[in-house]
Write a protein that holds these residues in place. Structure first.
Motif, PDB file in Angstrom:
ATOM      1  N   ALA A 230      23.111  53.452   4.021  1.00  0.00           N
ATOM      2  CA  ALA A 230      23.599  53.575   5.400  1.00  0.00           C
ATOM      3  C   ALA A 230      22.454  53.273   6.374  1.00  0.00           C
ATOM      4  O   ALA A 230      22.657  52.636   7.413  1.00  0.00           O
ATOM      5  N   ARG A 231      21.249  53.708   6.016  1.00  0.00           N
ATOM      6  CA  ARG A 231      20.088  53.397   6.850  1.00  0.00           C
ATOM      7  C   ARG A 231      19.696  51.925   6.735  1.00  0.00           C
ATOM      8  O   ARG A 231      19.337  51.296   7.733  1.00  0.00           O
ATOM      9  N   ILE A 232      19.787  51.375   5.545  1.00  0.00           N
ATOM     10  CA  ILE A 232      19.412  49.970   5.350  1.00  0.00           C
ATOM     11  C   ILE A 232      20.387  49.045   6.070  1.00  0.00           C
ATOM     12  O   ILE A 232      19.987  48.090   6.745  1.00  0.00           O
ATOM     13  N   PHE A 233      21.686  49.328   5.937  1.00  0.00           N
ATOM     14  CA  PHE A 233      22.714  48.452   6.510  1.00  0.00           C
ATOM     15  C   PHE A 233      23.042  48.796   7.962  1.00  0.00           C
ATOM     16  O   PHE A 233      23.846  48.116   8.590  1.00  0.00           O
ATOM     17  N   LEU A 234      22.433  49.895   8.485  1.00  0.00           N
ATOM     18  CA  LEU A 234      22.733  50.368   9.843  1.00  0.00           C
ATOM     19  C   LEU A 234      24.228  50.655   9.986  1.00  0.00           C
ATOM     20  O   LEU A 234      24.875  50.285  10.974  1.00  0.00           O
ATOM     21  N   GLN A 235      24.779  51.343   8.981  1.00  0.00           N
ATOM     22  CA  GLN A 235      26.195  51.681   8.965  1.00  0.00           C
ATOM     23  C   GLN A 235      26.380  53.188   9.135  1.00  0.00           C
ATOM     24  O   GLN A 235      25.455  53.969   8.919  1.00  0.00           O
ATOM     25  N   ILE A 253      28.831  50.312  -1.983  1.00  0.00           N
ATOM     26  CA  ILE A 253      27.641  49.630  -1.456  1.00  0.00           C
ATOM     27  C   ILE A 253      27.873  48.128  -1.398  1.00  0.00           C
ATOM     28  O   ILE A 253      27.457  47.460  -0.438  1.00  0.00           O
ATOM     29  N   ARG A 254      28.543  47.567  -2.391  1.00  0.00           N
ATOM     30  CA  ARG A 254      28.864  46.135  -2.353  1.00  0.00           C
ATOM     31  C   ARG A 254      29.719  45.806  -1.140  1.00  0.00           C
ATOM     32  O   ARG A 254      29.473  44.827  -0.418  1.00  0.00           O
ATOM     33  N   LYS A 255      30.709  46.628  -0.866  1.00  0.00           N
ATOM     34  CA  LYS A 255      31.635  46.387   0.238  1.00  0.00           C
ATOM     35  C   LYS A 255      30.901  46.404   1.583  1.00  0.00           C
ATOM     36  O   LYS A 255      31.090  45.525   2.431  1.00  0.00           O
ATOM     37  N   PHE A 256      30.029  47.396   1.766  1.00  0.00           N
ATOM     38  CA  PHE A 256      29.321  47.504   3.049  1.00  0.00           C
ATOM     39  C   PHE A 256      28.184  46.493   3.147  1.00  0.00           C
ATOM     40  O   PHE A 256      27.746  46.148   4.247  1.00  0.00           O
ATOM     41  N   PHE A 257      27.688  45.997   2.029  1.00  0.00           N
ATOM     42  CA  PHE A 257      26.698  44.910   2.048  1.00  0.00           C
ATOM     43  C   PHE A 257      27.326  43.653   2.639  1.00  0.00           C
ATOM     44  O   PHE A 257      26.675  42.901   3.385  1.00  0.00           O
ATOM     45  N   GLU A 258      28.587  43.423   2.343  1.00  0.00           N
ATOM     46  CA  GLU A 258      29.256  42.205   2.795  1.00  0.00           C
ATOM     47  C   GLU A 258      29.621  42.249   4.278  1.00  0.00           C
ATOM     48  O   GLU A 258      29.801  41.204   4.904  1.00  0.00           O
ATOM     49  N   LYS A 264      22.338  39.975   5.177  1.00  0.00           N
ATOM     50  CA  LYS A 264      23.461  39.192   4.674  1.00  0.00           C
ATOM     51  C   LYS A 264      23.228  38.847   3.209  1.00  0.00           C
ATOM     52  O   LYS A 264      22.136  38.426   2.825  1.00  0.00           O
ATOM     53  N   PRO A 265      24.252  39.005   2.397  1.00  0.00           N
ATOM     54  CA  PRO A 265      24.072  38.664   0.975  1.00  0.00           C
ATOM     55  C   PRO A 265      23.871  37.175   0.770  1.00  0.00           C
ATOM     56  O   PRO A 265      24.401  36.352   1.530  1.00  0.00           O
ATOM     57  N   ASN A 266      23.106  36.827  -0.241  1.00  0.00           N
ATOM     58  CA  ASN A 266      22.921  35.423  -0.607  1.00  0.00           C
ATOM     59  C   ASN A 266      24.207  34.862  -1.176  1.00  0.00           C
ATOM     60  O   ASN A 266      25.014  35.578  -1.777  1.00  0.00           O
ATOM     61  N   THR A 301      17.190  40.900  -0.033  1.00  0.00           N
ATOM     62  CA  THR A 301      17.237  39.561   0.555  1.00  0.00           C
ATOM     63  C   THR A 301      17.470  38.476  -0.484  1.00  0.00           C
ATOM     64  O   THR A 301      17.779  37.337  -0.137  1.00  0.00           O
ATOM     65  N   ARG A 302      17.338  38.804  -1.768  1.00  0.00           N
ATOM     66  CA  ARG A 302      17.527  37.816  -2.833  1.00  0.00           C
ATOM     67  C   ARG A 302      18.809  38.059  -3.618  1.00  0.00           C
ATOM     68  O   ARG A 302      19.055  37.410  -4.621  1.00  0.00           O
ATOM     69  N   CYS A 303      19.616  39.049  -3.189  1.00  0.00           N
ATOM     70  CA  CYS A 303      20.804  39.462  -3.936  1.00  0.00           C
ATOM     71  C   CYS A 303      22.085  38.858  -3.372  1.00  0.00           C
ATOM     72  O   CYS A 303      22.238  38.732  -2.155  1.00  0.00           O
ATOM     73  N   THR A 304      22.998  38.557  -4.270  1.00  0.00           N
ATOM     74  CA  THR A 304      24.395  38.408  -3.860  1.00  0.00           C
ATOM     75  C   THR A 304      24.995  39.807  -3.832  1.00  0.00           C
ATOM     76  O   THR A 304      24.386  40.771  -4.305  1.00  0.00           O
ATOM     77  N   SER A 305      26.193  39.926  -3.298  1.00  0.00           N
ATOM     78  CA  SER A 305      26.820  41.255  -3.258  1.00  0.00           C
ATOM     79  C   SER A 305      27.079  41.779  -4.664  1.00  0.00           C
ATOM     80  O   SER A 305      26.940  42.980  -4.931  1.00  0.00           O
ATOM     81  N   ASN A 306      27.414  40.890  -5.595  1.00  0.00           N
ATOM     82  CA  ASN A 306      27.645  41.320  -6.969  1.00  0.00           C
ATOM     83  C   ASN A 306      26.341  41.667  -7.682  1.00  0.00           C
ATOM     84  O   ASN A 306      26.326  42.510  -8.580  1.00  0.00           O
ATOM     85  N   ASP A 307      25.243  40.999  -7.302  1.00  0.00           N
ATOM     86  CA  ASP A 307      23.933  41.383  -7.844  1.00  0.00           C
ATOM     87  C   ASP A 307      23.623  42.830  -7.491  1.00  0.00           C
ATOM     88  O   ASP A 307      23.232  43.626  -8.348  1.00  0.00           O
ATOM     89  N   LEU A 308      23.809  43.171  -6.210  1.00  0.00           N
ATOM     90  CA  LEU A 308      23.491  44.519  -5.756  1.00  0.00           C
ATOM     91  C   LEU A 308      24.413  45.544  -6.420  1.00  0.00           C
ATOM     92  O   LEU A 308      23.980  46.637  -6.796  1.00  0.00           O
ATOM     93  N   LYS A 309      25.659  45.174  -6.572  1.00  0.00           N
ATOM     94  CA  LYS A 309      26.608  46.068  -7.240  1.00  0.00           C
ATOM     95  C   LYS A 309      26.145  46.374  -8.668  1.00  0.00           C
ATOM     96  O   LYS A 309      26.167  47.536  -9.111  1.00  0.00           O
ATOM     97  N   MET A 310      25.692  45.362  -9.387  1.00  0.00           N
ATOM     98  CA  MET A 310      25.241  45.570 -10.766  1.00  0.00           C
ATOM     99  C   MET A 310      23.937  46.364 -10.807  1.00  0.00           C
ATOM    100  O   MET A 310      23.736  47.191 -11.707  1.00  0.00           O
TER     101      MET A 310
END
Length: 980
Positions: A230-235, A253-258, A264-266, A301-310
């Motif tokens: 929440a702090r990282i994404f400012l959500q 976390i994947r949902k809010f990353f997008e 922004k996800p790669n 900064t190097r992740c896709t949303s699915n990368d972060l999810k995994m």
């Protein structure tokens, strides 16, 4: 030499291997393990003159460098700057040089050094030049310790990308059988993405595929992860917490990353498996929120949303692929999993097989499934061995069948299992889950174990620790070993009870029989009263002695017995011992239970995310006019029932907020649920059964709770007023031990020989009495079957065979076994039995031993096909839809069908029934193959033996499926059935 010269020659840093493991890192404050490389920065001594060494982990020191100003002194040339550099090993030098080079490449303020002139001192080597000058270690392969240059070479290959790792996880998750899951992993680790040879790091892949077995600890629970992101994404954190109620923090976390605007996800994954592993390794060393946030930002900064999810799933130690160590490690070879079974220490096992696994062309070795001599699967001292386990034993007959060679009957102590390793004067203690035991529980044993084993230099012992009352010699209840609880008992000692020996002075004892291992303990061990004692055992060879011993320990209030075949070996991780507890016996008839009201609920996790699947149960305390909590329960309901409860339960969401707890509820903070009942007087009543009543809980019903609770019945016939009150619960708790009816147990064991004789006598009698009236024969046979329900399986088969022959003798009797629903005109409940009658008052269904008399009872009602109410729902198995497997013989099918109808279940033909309506499949076998199972792959179906029906009929309750679940040989099914 002057003091000034000494100061000038003193180097600003020092390096060495930690000598004792007691020193703490100045940054992370955790101990620096013995023999681990550590670096000190020389600092002013605040207590006197000169300098002092502030020791750090290598990684921690470079994290400090990253936050310091550009002018602060750092390591430029290890040879010049680090004292002790020449004394450390080449591998350690390489590791430090890699850190220096990584730091130089990633530090924005780092400037290139000007080229030195001829008049200058010899130019210092850069970290890269120093790195190239270090000789490689002879055993370097593509393992986690691979050097930086090797990593750069393999990182570009698809086999080493995190994207490929995610793809394999998805394939494994979608595979329908465990054999197929193993095949997918084996194919990847053998041929790789190209179909030629695997070019990635096999050891690292194994560790990543088994995060639950890898020993990285992050101390990041779901809500803490949400707080960080929440702090990282400012959500808004509350929005993320609300989404977390669906039960999957990685998906949240994947949902809010997008949707966030900060990062922004790669579009394309840029990560390698190695990068992610190093990221996780570093994360496990961080404890402060700011450090964790900074670390997450470095990879986001190097992740896709699915990368972060995994990555989040790796942190949570659950990849959601439904595959464990057996299926992953057997993809490499059977010896790897066998070695893992012994210790459950993944690092040690993979290191043991490093030479084979690290070769890029190891596919040949894998296909041959051969293990070199040095990789012999065995146990080793000071490495924990996975303990041998016990399965639930439900009867004396089962015990006699499982232990045909005689058994050692051992008191089941209600303490904590501990595995003791002694090497000379060094001790290590491991819990059942192979984690180190808390020191306050075991430290004093180093004084007593050498006295108990005077000639035992090297030992591995299996034991139980518990508190013993020094005045009475009796064990104290479970939970008294806690550091605060322990202080309450002044006249008690922590005692270790030894019950097995795996290793003695260099001899591995796994392949010796139980009797031989016990003899070793008796000869070598000296009892230290109330400190180190040998477990209490009794050799048992007949059912009567066993039944009497069970009765004795239950009357004494002990937990139960553990039974061990005299000729059995010690098999780590296998459930080949037996455990007898009162809630296992007679299908739960001796268990403690109470009818409690649903007071609240929690969200489930995983597949039950977003559903109320954990329930707070309680009772009414009339003395204070409030409701009090007794237990929380999360087992006993199938998926269909859980879905119905979401609509039927009237709940108010409070989100664990203590300010929203209503006045009618007395509750402690740890038990605050997500939901509270809107009105407890309108809430349903459930029968909750458990191992025993206990007063060690945090509940408000005078601290009375139920251990290992499960829902065994929804009591639609009761309401809050007729449910168990607190006054009644206290009485149940006080009389729990005295109320055990061991006569049932003794009667069962003593009836075995009588039943055998009765079967033979009855067979001869039937041959002489062909003209006997069928109704009289039925009554005799019913009493015979009723008695046989208490005998062993062989006797049951004899009686079933006799009944089948008798059916063939009489056409009238045969018709009685056929349930013709077209003839049913009336129904009535006789006790809990649902009986349908024909128009002339003849009963059309019954349970053996309690066939109703002909004639309509006074409470009989007509069967109306147009009514919305189905009276069978009130039956013991009401609402269940059952199919009988093809492996049940025709005559037996008729008996079982008739019994099921009497219990309220609906018996269906599989060919004409939609799969979704079937709840249970009944089998005549205790084990079925994958091929047999294919026909019954319906979601949510329970596969049980016909003994489940017999249990329901004899106890007039719906029994839990687990003791009657069939074994599924080969690969397990994909349904959600209970299996062992």
């Amino acid at each position: 030499m002057s003091g000034g010269d000494e100061t000038e020659l003193e180097k600003p840093f020092a390096v060495e291997k930690a000598k004792t493991g007691r020193a703490k890192c100045k940054k992370c404050k955790s101990n620096i393990d013995k023999d681990t490389i550590r670096i000190a920065k020389l600092m002013s001594n605040p207590f006197g003159e000169g300098k002092m060494k502030a020791w750090h982990h290598v990684t921690c020191l470079f994290e400090i460098f990253a936050k310091q100003r550009a002018t602060t002194k750092k390591i430029d040339d290890p040879q010049e700057d680090i004292d002790g550099w020449d004394q450390i090993a080449d591998d350690d030098k390489k590791m430090i040089l890699e850190k220096i080079e990584e730091f130089e490449n990633n530090t924005p303020y780092k400037k290139k050094r000007p080229a030195s002139t001829a008049s200058d001192k010899p130019a210092k080597k850069t970290a890269k030049q120093s790195l190239s000058s270090v000789k490689p270690s002879p055993n370097v392969g593509t393992n986690i310790s691979d050097k930086l240059n090797d990593e750069k070479k393999i990182s570009i290959h698809r086999d080493n990308t995190f994207r490929q790792f995610r793809n394999i996880c998805a394939e494994v998750a979608n595979a329908s059988s465990y054999i197929e899951k193993t095949a997918i992993i084996k194919r990847m680790l053998t041929t790789g993405y190209d179909g030629d040879n695997f070019k990635g790091d096999m050891v690292m892949w194994c560790k990543m595929l088994l995060p639950m077995a890898n020993k990285m600890i992050y101390n990041l629970q779901s809500k803490q992860l949400v707080k960080l992101f929440a702090r990282i994404f400012l959500q808004d954190e509350s929005d993320m917490i609300e989404d977390l109620e669906q039960g999957d923090v990685a998906e949240t976390i994947r949902k809010f990353f997008e949707i966030n605007n900060a990062f922004k996800p790669n579009n394309k994954s840029l990560l390698t498996v190695h990068e992610v592993y190093l990221f996780l390794e570093r994360l496990s060393q961080l404890t402060k929120e700011d450090e964790q946030i900074f670390h997450f930002k470095s990879i986001i900064t190097r992740c896709t949303s699915n990368d972060l999810k995994m990555i989040i799933r790796l942190i949570k130690h659950d990849l959601r692929i439904n595959a464990g160590p057996k299926h992953i490690l057997e993809a490499i070879g059977p010896d790897v999993y066998r070695a893992y079974q012994l210790s459950h220490d993944l690092d040690t096992v993979l290191k043991r097989f490093t030479d084979e696994l690290s070769k890029p062309t190891c596919s040949t070795n894998m296909s041959k499934n051969k293990t070199s001599p040095q990789n012999k699967v065995t146990i080793s001292l000071m490495t924990p061995v996975f303990p041998m386990l016990a399965e639930a034993c439900t009867s004396v007959e089962m015990a006699m069948k499982k232990c045909p060679n005689g058994m050692l009957s051992e008191v089941k102590y209600d303490g904590e299992r501990v595995q003791v390793h002694k090497q000379g004067g060094v001790f290590r203690y491991f819990s059942r889950s192979l984690k180190p035991v808390l020191p306050h529980k075991v430290n004093h044993f180093k004084e007593y174990i050498p006295k108990a084993f005077p000639d035992g230099d090297d030992l591995i012992l299996d034991s139980e620790i518990l508190m013993i009352d020094t005045k009475t010699g009796q064990p104290l209840p479970f939970g008294t070993l806690g550091v605060h609880k322990k202080a309450e008992f002044t006249d008690a000692n922590v005692c270790i009870i030894i019950f097995d020996c795996l290793y003695y002075n260099g001899d591995i004892l796994l392949n010796k029989t139980m009797a031989e291992r016990r003899e070793i303990l008796k000869k070598r061990m000296t009892t230290i009263p109330n400190r180190v004692v040998l477990s209490e055992v009794q050799e048992v060879n007949n059912p009567k002695d066993l039944a009497e011993m069970i009765a004795k320990v239950l009357k004494m209030g002990l937990e139960g017995l553990v039974l061990k075949d005299m000729n059995s070996m010690y098999e780590p991780g296998k459930r080949h011992w037996l455990k007898i507890k009162k809630d296992y016996l007679l299908n739960g008839a001796m268990a403690d239970s109470a009818d409690l009201v649903v007071l609240g609920a929690w969200y489930g996790t995983g597949n039950k995310g977003g559903l109320m699947s954990i329930f707070l149960m309680g009772c009414y305390d009339e003395t204070i006019d409030k409701w009090v909590t007794v237990t929380k329960v999360h087992s006993g309901h199938d998926d269909a029932t859980l879905d119905k409860l979401q609509k039927e339960l009237d709940m108010v969401k409070i989100g664990k907020d203590p300010n929203l707890v209503p006045n009618w509820l007395k509750i402690n903070k740890p038990m605050l649920p997500d939901f509270i009942a809107a009105d407890p007087k309108k809430s349903p009543v459930w029968e909750i059964t458990g191992a025993e009543f206990t007063n060690q809980g945090v509940h408000t019903a005078d601290c009375i709770s139920i251990r290992f609770p499960r829902v065994t019945r929804i009591r639609s016939d009761k309401n809050w007023a007729t449910a168990t009150s607190l006054k009644e619960l206290k009485k149940l708790f006080q009389t729990s031990t005295e109320s055990i009816d061991v006569s049932l147990l003794l009667k069962t064991s003593s009836s075995i020989c009588k039943i055998n004789k009765a079967v033979v006598k009855k067979k001869n009698s039937l041959k002489r009495k062909h003209s006997v009236d069928c109704d009289e024969e039925n009554e005799e046979d019913n009493s015979m079957i009723n008695t046989a329900a208490e005998c062993n399986e062989e006797n049951k088969q004899n009686i079933d065979g006799k009944m089948s022959k008798q059916i063939k003798m009489s056409g009238k009797n045969k018709e009685d076994y056929i349930q013709n629903t077209n003839e049913a005109k009336y129904y009535a409940f006789i006790g809990n039995d649902y009986i349908e009658y024909s128009s002339d008052g003849s009963p059309l269904n019954w349970i053996e031993g309690r066939k109703p008399k002909k004639g309509l009872p006074g409470n009989a009602l007509p069967i109306s096909g147009s009514s919305d109410y189905d009276p069978r729902l009130k039956g013991v198995l009401g609402g269940l839809s059952v199919v009988l497997s093809d492996n049940i013989m025709p005559e037996r099918r008729k008996i079982l069908s008739r019994t099921l109808i009497t219990l309220g279940a609906t018996v269906r033909e599989d060919s004409s029934n939609p799969a979704g309506k079937i709840t249970h499949v009944i089998h005549s076998k205790k084990e079925i193959t994958e091929r047999e199972l294919r026909k019954w792959r319906f979601v949510g179906v329970r596969h049980v033996n016909e003994s489940w029906i017999e249990s329901a009929a004899s106890l007039s309750i719906k029994p839990h499926e687990f003791p009657h679940a069939v074994n599924l040989r080969g690969s397990y099914c994909n349904c959600k059935c209970i299996h062992r």
